[in-house]
Design an enzyme around this catalytic site. Structure first.
Site, PDB file in Angstrom:
ATOM      1  N   GLY A 265       0.812  -1.214   0.000  1.00  0.00           N
ATOM      2  CA  GLY A 265       0.000   0.000   0.000  1.00  0.00           C
ATOM      3  C   GLY A 265       0.841   1.258   0.000  1.00  0.00           C
TER       4      GLY A 265
ATOM      5  N   CYS B 270       5.884  -5.789   0.453  1.00  0.00           N
ATOM      6  CA  CYS B 270       6.173  -4.398   0.122  1.00  0.00           C
ATOM      7  C   CYS B 270       5.905  -3.485   1.331  1.00  0.00           C
ATOM      8  CB  CYS B 270       5.413  -3.983  -1.133  1.00  0.00           C
ATOM      9  SG  CYS B 270       6.256  -2.634  -1.979  1.00  0.00           S
TER      10      CYS B 270
ATOM     11  N   HIS C  14       6.999  -7.989  -4.955  1.00  0.00           N
ATOM     12  CA  HIS C  14       5.640  -8.554  -4.967  1.00  0.00           C
ATOM     13  C   HIS C  14       5.665  -9.945  -5.599  1.00  0.00           C
ATOM     14  CE1 HIS C  14       3.368  -4.764  -4.136  1.00  0.00           C
ATOM     15  NE2 HIS C  14       4.509  -4.240  -4.535  1.00  0.00           N
TER      16      HIS C  14
ATOM     17  N   GLU D 138       3.455 -12.083  -5.570  1.00  0.00           N
ATOM     18  CA  GLU D 138       2.117 -12.468  -6.065  1.00  0.00           C
ATOM     19  C   GLU D 138       1.963 -12.282  -7.572  1.00  0.00           C
ATOM     20  OE1 GLU D 138       2.820  -9.835  -4.191  1.00  0.00           O
ATOM     21  OE2 GLU D 138       1.523  -8.115  -4.610  1.00  0.00           O
TER      22      GLU D 138
END
Ligand code: GLN
Length: 536
Positions: free
Chosen positions: A355, A382, A508, A510
């Site tokens: 975020g 992150c 990241h 993902e």
């Protein structure tokens, strides 16, 4: 195949019909037949990319290896097909106009009035064909964002009309519509579909394939009616019913012959349907996995799409661990020291989400503190990793004012600092550290054990970074910096080896987890969470 063929995917009636999933599924099916494919997304909004958009507007921002901030549909393309998308797989009205305006300033069109038709539409057409020309794909699937009839998508639709005319059998249109079920009447209604197809026809596009999104099964009668009203062959009207998992869609589409219909429309030979062995094995494993593992996502966006790739990665990792991942969202803005134990109770693992900005970070720090001190498996991604680092500084190193420069410009304990090359950047769009970078893992670390190799590459999207001036203190006190960029020395992974699973990544992971190649970090995290569950 001699020449690249183009499949244009449009949508009508309403948005959120799952064009991205259908495009990915078709890509998967063509790939299984041995075709070389790619999928691209053309979005009609004026932003250059979705990087500056709020997740509430647009869901997650997906990052490609070459550092483009893109639409989350590119995540589906990669997860379903295993292809790596790039900057060229994502286009917006903003980029089209920018390129035309730049050319105009250079004098490329000297003497001419620049107009939507032909200059903008020509630029759209040029970009649609770019990947096919460069890499000689057999099929390029182009998904057009938005809904037919939107003012802003008009130039894209006009470009498709022209391309269909120019390319003949080498270009087809697959249109997705919605067939609502009216409860009071007890009937499924095809009129919105008919209207949507009329709208397309009025622009000069005859759809070749129709995919009808529906919550209830459509009988042949309805499909016949739609075929007759819309000038589409019966076998080219397929239905996309709600299914328990998006990963079942390719099989469902194959059973209805979507790929065969596409091949027939493109004048390609039709061989028997491929087996989809590994894919079906994944689905079977998924179905058999009935035991659950409970993962909490600590973040500030209470919206399914905001952490799309993280959710999918966790869900895939669940399947490969023969468990069903049940994900709960925990709003970090509502987390307090008083309620954290209660809010995280029953969860086997916690992901502290990425975020930007101040909102919700206090809750993320509280969560990191709770899970560290209670040895609950925790994965910080992150901003999540940065919060782990700040929590450790405040509560272990004793720096109560430790913070990130992003949140507090003046703190002397800036354990997360702005990256050197970011200091003079003033433009917000596309200027972060973006895309894949190399990372070197420390032998003997947990991260090394998980990846089983020293060199990895992962994708990034950030401006702030672990401050190496504090590294020794962290190391001495038990938080290890075990992954590092070999050129810049930036710390990419931290872990606390004395805990069951407490790992933070600046990158990241993902973005790289796919159905057939699940990410090792998610696999291991979920595995540890399952062990945690058993030990309870
Ligand atoms: N806001 C943080 C940074 O810019 C983290 C970004 C993220 O979580 N993607 O470094």
């Amino acid at each position: 195949m001699a020449e690249t063929k183009y499949i244009f995917v449009t949508g009508g009636v309403v948005s959120s019909l799952g064009k991205g999933i259908i495009s990915s599924s078709l890509g998967k099916l063509l790939q299984a037949r041995g075709y070389n494919i790619t999928i691209q997304k053309f979005d009609p909004y004026i932003n250059i990319d979705p990087g500056t958009l709020n997740p509430y507007e647009h869901g997650e921002c997906y990052v490609t290896v070459d550092g483009m901030e893109t639409d989350l549909d590119l995540g589906h393309y990669e997860r379903f097909t295993g292809i790596q998308t790039t900057k060229a797989n994502s286009m917006t009205t903003g980029r089209i106009y920018k390129s035309v305006i730049d050319k105009e300033r250079r004098g490329d069109y000297l003497g001419k009035t620049i107009q939507v038709v032909p200059h903008i539409t020509d630029e759209i057409k040029r970009n649609i064909k770019l990947l096919g020309q460069k890499f000689h794909y057999d099929f390029v699937i182009t998904e057009i964002g938005g809904t037919i009839g939107d003012i802003e998508s008009a130039p894209f639709i006009e470009a498709i009309r022209q391309l269909k005319w120019e390319l003949g059998k080498r270009a087809i249109n697959m249109h997705l519509t919605y067939v609502p079920f009216l409860k009071a009447a007890g009937e499924l209604k095809t009129k919105p579909t008919q209207h949507s197809v009329k709208e397309l026809q009025s622009i000069g596009i005859q759809p070749d394939i129709l995919v009808l999104r529906t919550e209830k099964h459509l009988g042949d009668g309805i499909r016949k009616k739609v075929a007759a009203f819309c000038n589409v062959d019966f076998d080219c009207v397929v239905q996309s019913e709600d299914l328990p998992s998006i990963y079942e869609v390719p099989v469902n589409m194959q059973n209805q012959g979507l790929d065969a219909a596409v091949l027939r429309k493109c004048n390609e030979p039709i061989e028997p349907a491929p087996q989809l062995g590994p894919w079906k094995a994944f689905l079977e494993r998924r179905e058999k996995a009935t035991k659950t593992v409970n993962i909490g996502l600590v973040g500030k966006y209470d919206l399914q799409d905001a952490y799309k790739s993280i959710r999918e990665s966790l869900s895939q990792a669940g399947t490969y661990n023969d468990h069903k991942t049940v994900i709960s969202f925990i709003n970090s803005e509502k987390l307090t020291e008083e309620n954290v134990a209660e809010k995280l109770a029953g969860l086997d693992g916690i992901v502290i989400c990425p975020g930007f900005g101040q909102r919700g970070i206090a809750g993320k720090i509280i969560a990191a503190h709770h899970t560290r001190t209670h040895d609950i498996p925790t994965f910080g991604i992150c901003l999540g990793m940065q919060m782990m680092v700040i929590e450790f500084a405040r509560n272990v190193l004793g720096y109560a004012d430790a913070n990130s420069r992003e949140m507090d410009e003046k703190t002397p304990h800036n354990v997360i600092d702005i990256m050197e090359e970011q200091k003079n950047i003033t433009n917000m769009g596309g200027t972060m550290r973006l895309g894949a970078y190399e990372c070197l893992l420390r032998q003997g670390s947990r991260a090394f054990d998980i990846y089983r190799k020293e060199h990895i590459q992962e994708r990034h999207r950030h401006r702030y970074e672990f401050n190496n001036n504090f590294e020794k203190e962290y190391e001495r006190n038990g938080m290890k910096c075990v992954g590092r960029n070999p050129e810049s020395e930036l710390v990419e992974i931290v872990e606390i080896p004395s805990l069951k699973w407490y790992i933070g990544t600046q990158f990241h992971p993902e973005y790289q987890s796919t159905v057939l190649n699940p990410h090792p970090l998610f696999l291991d995290f979920v595995k540890t969470a399952i062990e945690q569950h058993k030990n309870k």
